[in-house]
Design a protein around this motif. Structure first.
Motif, PDB file in Angstrom:
ATOM      1  N   THR A 167      76.400 -50.841 -34.516  1.00 47.53           N
ATOM      2  CA  THR A 167      75.152 -50.886 -35.278  1.00 47.53           C
ATOM      3  C   THR A 167      75.428 -50.996 -36.778  1.00 47.53           C
ATOM      4  O   THR A 167      74.641 -51.580 -37.517  1.00 47.53           O
ATOM      5  CB  THR A 167      74.301 -49.625 -35.007  1.00 47.53           C
ATOM      6  OG1 THR A 167      75.110 -48.445 -35.219  1.00 47.53           O
ATOM      7  CG2 THR A 167      73.765 -49.614 -33.587  1.00 47.53           C
ATOM      8  N   GLY A 168      76.565 -50.456 -37.224  1.00 46.12           N
ATOM      9  CA  GLY A 168      76.930 -50.543 -38.632  1.00 46.12           C
ATOM     10  C   GLY A 168      77.035 -51.981 -39.116  1.00 46.12           C
ATOM     11  O   GLY A 168      76.693 -52.292 -40.261  1.00 46.12           O
ATOM     12  N   LEU A 169      77.513 -52.854 -38.254  1.00 43.14           N
ATOM     13  CA  LEU A 169      77.626 -54.274 -38.608  1.00 43.14           C
ATOM     14  C   LEU A 169      76.247 -54.896 -38.770  1.00 43.14           C
ATOM     15  O   LEU A 169      75.977 -55.602 -39.750  1.00 43.14           O
ATOM     16  CB  LEU A 169      78.415 -55.025 -37.531  1.00 43.14           C
ATOM     17  CG  LEU A 169      78.427 -56.552 -37.660  1.00 43.14           C
ATOM     18  CD1 LEU A 169      79.193 -56.982 -38.906  1.00 43.14           C
ATOM     19  CD2 LEU A 169      79.015 -57.204 -36.416  1.00 43.14           C
ATOM     20  N   ILE A 170      75.361 -54.639 -37.809  1.00 41.66           N
ATOM     21  CA  ILE A 170      74.017 -55.234 -37.847  1.00 41.66           C
ATOM     22  C   ILE A 170      73.278 -54.805 -39.108  1.00 41.66           C
ATOM     23  O   ILE A 170      72.687 -55.623 -39.805  1.00 41.66           O
ATOM     24  CB  ILE A 170      73.213 -54.847 -36.592  1.00 41.66           C
ATOM     25  CG1 ILE A 170      73.932 -55.326 -35.319  1.00 41.66           C
ATOM     26  CG2 ILE A 170      71.799 -55.434 -36.655  1.00 41.66           C
ATOM     27  CD1 ILE A 170      73.294 -54.839 -34.019  1.00 41.66           C
ATOM     28  N   ILE A 171      73.332 -53.509 -39.403  1.00 40.57           N
ATOM     29  CA  ILE A 171      72.616 -52.978 -40.568  1.00 40.57           C
ATOM     30  C   ILE A 171      73.189 -53.523 -41.874  1.00 40.57           C
ATOM     31  O   ILE A 171      72.459 -53.801 -42.823  1.00 40.57           O
ATOM     32  CB  ILE A 171      72.657 -51.433 -40.557  1.00 40.57           C
ATOM     33  CG1 ILE A 171      71.842 -50.893 -39.377  1.00 40.57           C
ATOM     34  CG2 ILE A 171      72.129 -50.860 -41.870  1.00 40.57           C
ATOM     35  CD1 ILE A 171      72.021 -49.404 -39.130  1.00 40.57           C
ATOM     36  N   ASP A 172      74.507 -53.701 -41.918  1.00 41.79           N
ATOM     37  CA  ASP A 172      75.154 -54.110 -43.158  1.00 41.79           C
ATOM     38  C   ASP A 172      74.949 -55.594 -43.486  1.00 41.79           C
ATOM     39  O   ASP A 172      75.022 -55.967 -44.663  1.00 41.79           O
ATOM     40  CB  ASP A 172      76.654 -53.810 -43.102  1.00 41.79           C
ATOM     41  CG  ASP A 172      77.298 -53.855 -44.476  1.00 41.79           C
ATOM     42  OD1 ASP A 172      77.072 -52.921 -45.261  1.00 41.79           O
ATOM     43  OD2 ASP A 172      78.004 -54.835 -44.771  1.00 41.79           O
ATOM     44  N   CYS A 173      74.710 -56.421 -42.482  1.00 40.89           N
ATOM     45  CA  CYS A 173      74.530 -57.855 -42.727  1.00 40.89           C
ATOM     46  C   CYS A 173      73.220 -58.098 -43.474  1.00 40.89           C
ATOM     47  O   CYS A 173      72.145 -57.762 -42.969  1.00 40.89           O
ATOM     48  CB  CYS A 173      74.518 -58.632 -41.402  1.00 40.89           C
ATOM     49  SG  CYS A 173      76.143 -58.813 -40.645  1.00 40.89           S
ATOM     50  N   GLN A 174      73.321 -58.668 -44.652  1.00 38.88           N
ATOM     51  CA  GLN A 174      72.119 -58.949 -45.440  1.00 38.88           C
ATOM     52  C   GLN A 174      71.289 -60.055 -44.790  1.00 38.88           C
ATOM     53  O   GLN A 174      70.066 -60.039 -44.858  1.00 38.88           O
ATOM     54  CB  GLN A 174      72.508 -59.358 -46.867  1.00 38.88           C
ATOM     55  CG  GLN A 174      73.173 -58.251 -47.670  1.00 38.88           C
ATOM     56  CD  GLN A 174      72.276 -57.032 -47.836  1.00 38.88           C
ATOM     57  OE1 GLN A 174      71.121 -57.147 -48.258  1.00 38.88           O
ATOM     58  NE2 GLN A 174      72.795 -55.866 -47.485  1.00 38.88           N
ATOM     59  N   LYS A 175      71.966 -61.009 -44.166  1.00 39.89           N
ATOM     60  CA  LYS A 175      71.270 -62.131 -43.556  1.00 39.89           C
ATOM     61  C   LYS A 175      71.622 -62.230 -42.073  1.00 39.89           C
ATOM     62  O   LYS A 175      72.755 -61.956 -41.672  1.00 39.89           O
ATOM     63  CB  LYS A 175      71.630 -63.434 -44.268  1.00 39.89           C
ATOM     64  CG  LYS A 175      71.163 -63.480 -45.717  1.00 39.89           C
ATOM     65  CD  LYS A 175      71.437 -64.836 -46.342  1.00 39.89           C
ATOM     66  CE  LYS A 175      70.927 -64.897 -47.778  1.00 39.89           C
ATOM     67  NZ  LYS A 175      71.161 -66.220 -48.395  1.00 39.89           N
ATOM     68  N   GLN A 176      70.646 -62.650 -41.286  1.00 40.38           N
ATOM     69  CA  GLN A 176      70.862 -62.775 -39.840  1.00 40.38           C
ATOM     70  C   GLN A 176      71.942 -63.806 -39.521  1.00 40.38           C
ATOM     71  O   GLN A 176      72.686 -63.664 -38.544  1.00 40.38           O
ATOM     72  CB  GLN A 176      69.557 -63.156 -39.141  1.00 40.38           C
ATOM     73  CG  GLN A 176      68.940 -64.467 -39.612  1.00 40.38           C
ATOM     74  CD  GLN A 176      67.581 -64.732 -39.011  1.00 40.38           C
ATOM     75  OE1 GLN A 176      67.478 -65.101 -37.844  1.00 40.38           O
ATOM     76  NE2 GLN A 176      66.526 -64.527 -39.790  1.00 40.38           N
ATOM     77  N   GLU A 177      72.058 -64.842 -40.367  1.00 40.74           N
ATOM     78  CA  GLU A 177      73.063 -65.887 -40.124  1.00 40.74           C
ATOM     79  C   GLU A 177      74.486 -65.332 -40.248  1.00 40.74           C
ATOM     80  O   GLU A 177      75.412 -65.820 -39.591  1.00 40.74           O
ATOM     81  CB  GLU A 177      72.883 -67.051 -41.108  1.00 40.74           C
ATOM     82  CG  GLU A 177      71.564 -67.791 -40.970  1.00 40.74           C
ATOM     83  CD  GLU A 177      70.496 -67.258 -41.915  1.00 40.74           C
ATOM     84  OE1 GLU A 177      69.593 -68.043 -42.270  1.00 40.74           O
ATOM     85  OE2 GLU A 177      70.569 -66.071 -42.306  1.00 40.74           O
ATOM     86  N   ALA A 178      74.653 -64.315 -41.113  1.00 42.65           N
ATOM     87  CA  ALA A 178      75.962 -63.679 -41.255  1.00 42.65           C
ATOM     88  C   ALA A 178      76.342 -62.980 -39.952  1.00 42.65           C
ATOM     89  O   ALA A 178      77.474 -63.091 -39.478  1.00 42.65           O
ATOM     90  CB  ALA A 178      75.949 -62.682 -42.406  1.00 42.65           C
ATOM     91  N   LEU A 179      75.378 -62.266 -39.375  1.00 41.17           N
ATOM     92  CA  LEU A 179      75.621 -61.601 -38.090  1.00 41.17           C
ATOM     93  C   LEU A 179      75.911 -62.633 -37.010  1.00 41.17           C
ATOM     94  O   LEU A 179      76.836 -62.460 -36.201  1.00 41.17           O
ATOM     95  CB  LEU A 179      74.406 -60.747 -37.696  1.00 41.17           C
ATOM     96  CG  LEU A 179      74.486 -60.053 -36.326  1.00 41.17           C
ATOM     97  CD1 LEU A 179      75.684 -59.113 -36.261  1.00 41.17           C
ATOM     98  CD2 LEU A 179      73.196 -59.294 -36.037  1.00 41.17           C
ATOM     99  N   GLN A 180      75.154 -63.719 -36.985  1.00 38.40           N
ATOM    100  CA  GLN A 180      75.378 -64.768 -35.990  1.00 38.40           C
ATOM    101  C   GLN A 180      76.767 -65.393 -36.160  1.00 38.40           C
ATOM    102  O   GLN A 180      77.423 -65.736 -35.171  1.00 38.40           O
ATOM    103  CB  GLN A 180      74.291 -65.839 -36.102  1.00 38.40           C
ATOM    104  CG  GLN A 180      72.934 -65.352 -35.584  1.00 38.40           C
ATOM    105  CD  GLN A 180      71.811 -66.349 -35.842  1.00 38.40           C
ATOM    106  OE1 GLN A 180      71.596 -66.754 -36.993  1.00 38.40           O
ATOM    107  NE2 GLN A 180      71.101 -66.734 -34.798  1.00 38.40           N
TER     108      GLN A 180
END
Length: 269
Positions: A111-124
Motif C-alpha cells: 500500500t505504501g507504493l500506491i499511496i506514494d505514487c503521485q500519478k496513476q501512470e507511475a503506479l502502472q
C-alpha cells in the motif's frame, strides 16, 4: 585442387561425427526431467512464499480497493495480450514503497507504493515492470543464479524448507535483479504502456524522485531493489524522445485521489 576438396570433405565429416557423438552423450530424458521438476518447484515455491506472507502480513481484501487496482492493470494486459487471470495480484498493507514478483506469477503490491505514487501512470509503470519480470521469466533466472537450482528444488521438501523459503523471499523482495534484467523490464514496461496509450513519463519521474529521496527511510526499500533510479529515468525519457503517443488516463484524477484516500482510510481501521 583435388587435395583441397578432399580436405574440406574430411573437415565436414569430422564435424558431423563430433556433433553426433556430442548429441548421443546428452541425456535428453534427464534434461527434460530437470525442466519438469524446476517448473513444479516454481509453482510450489511461489505458492508457499505467498502463504507465508498471507499468514504474517495484513492482506487487503476490500473489494473496491482490489477492483480499482485491477482496473489499472487491465489496460496493460489487454493491449499486450497478457492473460489477466494468469497473474495473481495481492495488495499488502505495508508502508514500504515496494512491489515485487514471486514465482508462479504472484505479484505483491504494498500500500505504501500506491499511496506514494503521485500519478496513476507511475503506479502502472511499476506494475508493468513487475509483470515484465514475470512474463520474461526473470524471477526464476534470478533465483537460479543467486540461490542455486539444487537449493530451489530442495525448498519444497524437508525440514529446512521453511528457512530456504524465507531466504528466497528476502532475495526477491530486497535485492536487485542484475542491470540487464532490470533494463529489460523497464523498457518492456514502457512498451506495455505505449501500446495501452498510457503515458510512461510519470514512471520515469517516479524513479527520479526516488533517486533524490534515497536517504529517506520510506524510499530505501524500493531503492534497494531498484538501484541507479536516476540513470534508469534518463534512458526511459531518452527512448521516448520524438515518439508520439496518446496519453489516456484509466481513472479520472478525482477517482485516483479518492482511491489513495480510500487506502489511507482502510489503514486507520
Amino acid at each position: 585442387m583435388i587435395n583441397k576438396t578432399i580436405f574440406q570433405g574430411l573437415v565436414i565429416l569430422v564435424a558431423f561425427f563430433t556433433l553426433w557423438f556430442g548429441l548421443s552423450r546428452l541425456d535428453f530424458v534427464k534434461f527434460f526431467e530437470i525442466k519438469k521438476h524446476t517448473a513444479s518447484a516454481e509453482h510450489k515455491i511461489g505458492d508457499m512464499i505467498w502463504d507465508q506472507i498471507h499468514d504474517s502480513e495484513t492482506v487487503i481484501t476490500n473489494d473496491s480497493i482490489v477492483k480499482t487496482l485491477d482496473k489499472l492493470i487491465l489496460p496493460i494486459c489487454k493491449a499486450n495480450h497478457i492473460v489477466r487471470d494468469s497473474l495473481k495480484i495481492h495488495i499488502v498493507q505495508k508502508d514500504e514503497i515496494n512491489a515485487f514478483a514471486l514465482p508462479n506469477n504472484h505479484l505483491v503490491v504494498y500500500t505504501g507504493l500506491i499511496i506514494d505514487c503521485q500519478k496513476q501512470e507511475a503506479l502502472q509503470g511499476v506494475l508493468g515492470h513487475e509483470i515484465a519480470h514475470i512474463e520474461n521469466n526473470h524471477v526464476m533466472k534470478k533465483l537460479s543464479k543467486e540461490v542455486g537450482l539444487s537449493v530451489l528444488l530442495s525448498a519444497t521438501a524437508g525440514d529446512k524448507g521453511g528457512a530456504i523459503l524465507k531466504e528466497i523471499f528476502k532475495t526477491l523482495s530486497s535485492t536487485a535483479y542484475d542491470r540487464t534484467l532490470e533494463k529489460e523490464a523497464d523498457m518492456q514496461s514502457v512498451k506495455y504502456l505505449l501500446k495501452a496509450n498510457i503515458n510512461p513519463e510519470p514512471m520515469a519521474d517516479f524513479m527520479y524522485v526516488m533517486a533524490q529521496e534515497q536517504k529517506t527511510p520510506k524510499a530505501l526499500s524500493w531503492i534497494s531493489t531498484h538501484p541507479d533510479c536516476e540513470e534508469r529515468a534518463k534512458y526511459i525519457l531518452d527512448y521516448l524522445k520524438g515518439k508520439k503517443y496518446e496519453k489516456k488516463q484509466t481513472l479520472t484524477q478525482k477517482e485516483w485521489e479518492q482511491y489513495k484516500e480510500q487506502i489511507k482510510n482502510s489503514l486507520k481501521k
